[in-house]
Design an enzyme around this catalytic site. Structure first.
Site: not given
Lengths: 86, 130
Positions: A14-17, A20
């Site tokens: 996932a494009l999580h913290a 990012a």
């Protein structure tokens, strides 16, 4: 007219913290403006918060779009970070 | 070549809250960015402490300036009182504590200047979470 470049990436995570943040750092090294598109929405690669708000999950497809003199290199650098996301 | 990065100070009523956000920023924004928590009172109670805030600002400043985030109410008031007694420079930003800190620290990790880092934190006010 500025050159532009688009690269499609299937996210391994996932494009999580953390990814990012890594995307923002990767894009910051280039003059080109870079966006990440997902599911009809677009986030600037300058904003970790906007990238996270895309809600792009593992296995989903995003498009890295860059525009500017070094668009090819910028898109490639950001795509590489996204492919290595964990 | 080492480039000075903007430092971040996290002023919270809770030491645990400030330290927890600091830990989060290390993951999101690398350990290159200096992030200094200033949470709780000197006796470890919930509250804010002017001396701790001033010391944290001093530690966070490596030459590129300091952005200060405050969680609520008296964290803002105490920080303002501290800044009033310091030379101009450190910027207290009106932003949500976690999102503002993440936005600021990520920009700081790119080598962005103080105004850019402060703007990134400020913009976090208007960013939807999803």
């Amino acid at each position: 007219m500025n050159p532009s470049s688009e690269i499609t990436v299937v996210l391994p995570a996932a494009l999580h913290a953390r990814p990012a943040g890594a995307v923002v750092r990767a894009a910051a090294g280039f003059e080109a403006s870079v966006e990440v598109r997902h599911d009809g929405r677009t986030a600037s690669a300058r904003s970790a918060l906007r990238l996270m708000s895309l809600g792009a999950g593992a296995g989903s497809t995003v498009v890295v779009a860059a525009a500017g003199v070094d668009a090819d290199d910028a898109a490639a650098a950001v795509a590489a970070v996204l492919r290595e996301a964990s | 070549m080492d480039m000075a990065l903007v430092g971040i100070v996290l002023v919270s009523h809770s030491g645990k809250l400030a330290e927890g956000v600091r830990d989060l920023l290390r993951q999101v924004a690398t350990e290159e960015v200096r992030v200094e928590p200033a949470g709780g009172t000197a006796s470890g109670e919930l509250g804010t402490d002017a001396a701790a805030i001033e010391a944290a600002i001093g530690r966070a400043d490596t030459g590129a300036g300091v952005v200060v985030l405050a969680d609520l109410g008296s964290a803002v008031l105490t920080t303002r009182a501290v800044l009033a007694d310091l030379a101009a420079g450190p910027v207290l930003v009106d932003a949500p504590f976690v999102e503002g800190a993440v936005a600021a620290a990520v920009l700081a990790s790119t080598g962005a200047d103080l105004a850019t880092v402060a703007d990134a934190a400020r913009e976090a006010r208007d960013e939807p979470k999803f």
